[in-house]
Write a protein that holds these residues in place. Structure first.
Motif, PDB file in Angstrom:
ATOM      1  N   VAL A  10       0.854  -1.188   0.000  1.00 20.94           N
ATOM      2  CA  VAL A  10       0.000   0.000   0.000  1.00 20.94           C
ATOM      3  C   VAL A  10       0.894   1.242   0.000  1.00 20.94           C
ATOM      4  O   VAL A  10       1.779   1.385   0.848  1.00 20.94           O
ATOM      5  N   VAL A  11       0.671   2.132  -0.975  1.00 15.75           N
ATOM      6  CA  VAL A  11       1.446   3.367  -1.055  1.00 15.75           C
ATOM      7  C   VAL A  11       0.614   4.596  -0.706  1.00 15.75           C
ATOM      8  O   VAL A  11       1.166   5.661  -0.428  1.00 15.75           O
ATOM      9  N   SER A  12      -0.728   4.477  -0.710  1.00 17.39           N
ATOM     10  CA  SER A  12      -1.587   5.601  -0.349  1.00 17.39           C
ATOM     11  C   SER A  12      -2.902   5.075   0.204  1.00 17.39           C
ATOM     12  O   SER A  12      -3.472   4.128  -0.324  1.00 17.39           O
ATOM     13  N   ASP A  13      -3.366   5.721   1.281  1.00 17.85           N
ATOM     14  CA  ASP A  13      -4.669   5.373   1.847  1.00 17.85           C
ATOM     15  C   ASP A  13      -5.495   6.630   2.125  1.00 17.85           C
ATOM     16  O   ASP A  13      -6.344   6.649   2.998  1.00 17.85           O
ATOM     17  N   LYS A  14      -5.260   7.689   1.371  1.00 17.00           N
ATOM     18  CA  LYS A  14      -5.912   8.971   1.627  1.00 17.00           C
ATOM     19  C   LYS A  14      -7.361   9.001   1.175  1.00 17.00           C
ATOM     20  O   LYS A  14      -8.149   9.778   1.691  1.00 17.00           O
ATOM     21  N   ASN A  15      -7.724   8.177   0.197  1.00 15.79           N
ATOM     22  CA  ASN A  15      -9.095   8.169  -0.294  1.00 15.79           C
ATOM     23  C   ASN A  15      -9.999   7.354   0.631  1.00 15.79           C
ATOM     24  O   ASN A  15      -9.546   6.463   1.344  1.00 15.79           O
ATOM     25  N   GLU A  16     -11.283   7.665   0.587  1.00 13.56           N
ATOM     26  CA  GLU A  16     -12.262   6.940   1.397  1.00 13.56           C
ATOM     27  C   GLU A  16     -12.554   5.581   0.772  1.00 13.56           C
ATOM     28  O   GLU A  16     -12.969   5.505  -0.384  1.00 13.56           O
ATOM     29  N   LYS A  17     -12.315   4.495   1.525  1.00 13.17           N
ATOM     30  CA  LYS A  17     -12.555   3.116   1.088  1.00 13.17           C
ATOM     31  C   LYS A  17     -11.742   2.721  -0.145  1.00 13.17           C
ATOM     32  O   LYS A  17     -12.136   1.830  -0.886  1.00 13.17           O
ATOM     33  N   THR A  18     -10.622   3.390  -0.369  1.00 12.71           N
ATOM     34  CA  THR A  18      -9.760   3.076  -1.512  1.00 12.71           C
ATOM     35  C   THR A  18      -8.302   3.117  -1.067  1.00 12.71           C
ATOM     36  O   THR A  18      -7.911   4.002  -0.308  1.00 12.71           O
ATOM     37  N   VAL A  19      -7.528   2.162  -1.531  1.00  9.85           N
ATOM     38  CA  VAL A  19      -6.084   2.190  -1.319  1.00  9.85           C
ATOM     39  C   VAL A  19      -5.396   2.032  -2.666  1.00  9.85           C
ATOM     40  O   VAL A  19      -5.930   1.422  -3.582  1.00  9.85           O
ATOM     41  N   VAL A  20      -4.208   2.623  -2.776  1.00  9.37           N
ATOM     42  CA  VAL A  20      -3.393   2.472  -3.968  1.00  9.37           C
ATOM     43  C   VAL A  20      -2.307   1.460  -3.636  1.00  9.37           C
ATOM     44  O   VAL A  20      -1.571   1.629  -2.653  1.00  9.37           O
ATOM     45  N   VAL A  21      -2.232   0.392  -4.437  1.00  5.15           N
ATOM     46  CA  VAL A  21      -1.312  -0.710  -4.176  1.00  5.15           C
ATOM     47  C   VAL A  21      -0.288  -0.775  -5.298  1.00  5.15           C
ATOM     48  O   VAL A  21      -0.644  -0.784  -6.477  1.00  5.15           O
ATOM     49  N   LYS A  22       0.991  -0.810  -4.927  1.00  5.99           N
ATOM     50  CA  LYS A  22       2.069  -0.921  -5.908  1.00  5.99           C
ATOM     51  C   LYS A  22       2.476  -2.382  -6.015  1.00  5.99           C
ATOM     52  O   LYS A  22       2.882  -2.999  -5.023  1.00  5.99           O
ATOM     53  N   VAL A  23       2.343  -2.943  -7.217  1.00 10.73           N
ATOM     54  CA  VAL A  23       2.667  -4.348  -7.471  1.00 10.73           C
ATOM     55  C   VAL A  23       3.919  -4.399  -8.332  1.00 10.73           C
ATOM     56  O   VAL A  23       3.992  -3.744  -9.372  1.00 10.73           O
ATOM     57  N   GLU A  24       4.890  -5.181  -7.890  1.00 13.69           N
ATOM     58  CA  GLU A  24       6.149  -5.314  -8.623  1.00 13.69           C
ATOM     59  C   GLU A  24       6.197  -6.678  -9.289  1.00 13.69           C
ATOM     60  O   GLU A  24       5.840  -7.685  -8.681  1.00 13.69           O
ATOM     61  N   ARG A  25       6.601  -6.691 -10.546  1.00 13.95           N
ATOM     62  CA  ARG A  25       6.768  -7.975 -11.230  1.00 13.95           C
ATOM     63  C   ARG A  25       8.157  -8.035 -11.827  1.00 13.95           C
ATOM     64  O   ARG A  25       8.699  -7.018 -12.270  1.00 13.95           O
ATOM     65  N   ARG A  26       8.727  -9.222 -11.812  1.00 15.72           N
ATOM     66  CA  ARG A  26      10.073  -9.443 -12.347  1.00 15.72           C
ATOM     67  C   ARG A  26       9.989 -10.383 -13.533  1.00 15.72           C
ATOM     68  O   ARG A  26       9.246 -11.361 -13.502  1.00 15.72           O
ATOM     69  N   TYR A  27      10.742 -10.064 -14.560  1.00 18.32           N
ATOM     70  CA  TYR A  27      10.763 -10.916 -15.736  1.00 18.32           C
ATOM     71  C   TYR A  27      12.122 -10.780 -16.405  1.00 18.32           C
ATOM     72  O   TYR A  27      12.865  -9.834 -16.152  1.00 18.32           O
ATOM     73  N   THR A  28      12.448 -11.726 -17.256  1.00 12.61           N
ATOM     74  CA  THR A  28      13.705 -11.701 -17.989  1.00 12.61           C
ATOM     75  C   THR A  28      13.515 -10.952 -19.293  1.00 12.61           C
ATOM     76  O   THR A  28      12.589 -11.243 -20.055  1.00 12.61           O
ATOM     77  N   HIS A  29      14.384  -9.987 -19.542  1.00 10.47           N
ATOM     78  CA  HIS A  29      14.303  -9.208 -20.771  1.00 10.47           C
ATOM     79  C   HIS A  29      14.591 -10.125 -21.958  1.00 10.47           C
ATOM     80  O   HIS A  29      15.544 -10.901 -21.937  1.00 10.47           O
ATOM     81  N   PRO A  30      13.764 -10.047 -23.019  1.00 11.76           N
ATOM     82  CA  PRO A  30      13.921 -11.010 -24.118  1.00 11.76           C
ATOM     83  C   PRO A  30      15.250 -10.903 -24.872  1.00 11.76           C
ATOM     84  O   PRO A  30      15.756 -11.910 -25.364  1.00 11.76           O
ATOM     85  N   VAL A  31      15.822  -9.707 -24.979  1.00 11.04           N
ATOM     86  CA  VAL A  31      17.072  -9.532 -25.729  1.00 11.04           C
ATOM     87  C   VAL A  31      18.277  -9.522 -24.802  1.00 11.04           C
ATOM     88  O   VAL A  31      19.272 -10.209 -25.040  1.00 11.04           O
ATOM     89  N   MET A  32      18.204  -8.754 -23.713  1.00  3.31           N
ATOM     90  CA  MET A  32      19.344  -8.578 -22.818  1.00  3.31           C
ATOM     91  C   MET A  32      19.562  -9.755 -21.866  1.00  3.31           C
ATOM     92  O   MET A  32      20.619  -9.863 -21.262  1.00  3.31           O
ATOM     93  N   LYS A  33      18.539 -10.606 -21.693  1.00  4.61           N
ATOM     94  CA  LYS A  33      18.605 -11.755 -20.782  1.00  4.61           C
ATOM     95  C   LYS A  33      18.922 -11.326 -19.349  1.00  4.61           C
ATOM     96  O   LYS A  33      19.580 -12.030 -18.603  1.00  4.61           O
ATOM     97  N   LYS A  34      18.445 -10.166 -18.965  1.00  8.08           N
ATOM     98  CA  LYS A  34      18.671  -9.638 -17.635  1.00  8.08           C
ATOM     99  C   LYS A  34      17.327  -9.541 -16.919  1.00  8.08           C
ATOM    100  O   LYS A  34      16.307  -9.262 -17.539  1.00  8.08           O
TER     101      LYS A  34
END
Length: 79
Positions: A10-34
């Protein structure tokens, strides 16, 4: 078809009955393989205003609640 469940912070809870959630995803870059980290913010419905900034939460897909909200905070996740 099961609804998607994502885990984020949760990065923000200022709104009424609403929260802002930051979701992180990791993946391998198709060309750089990083491994690349990318983040996206979702607005989620929090009925009881229980979540605070910094909490780790699970959010689940739902029908549209408002113009921006299509996710709901769930307490127990089967993930």
């Amino acid at each position: 078809m099961p609804k998607r469940i994502l885990q984020g912070t949760v990065v923000s809870d200022k709104n009424e009955k609403t929260v802002v959630v930051k979701v992180e995803r990791r993946y391998t870059h198709p060309v750089m393989k990083k491994t690349v980290r990318s983040t996206k913010k979702y607005k989620a419905h929090d009925e009881n205003n229980a979540c605070k900034v910094g909490d780790s939460v699970f959010i689940q897909e739902s029908k549209p609640i408002s113009r921006d909200k299509r996710w709901v905070v769930v307490t127990d996740a089967q993930a």
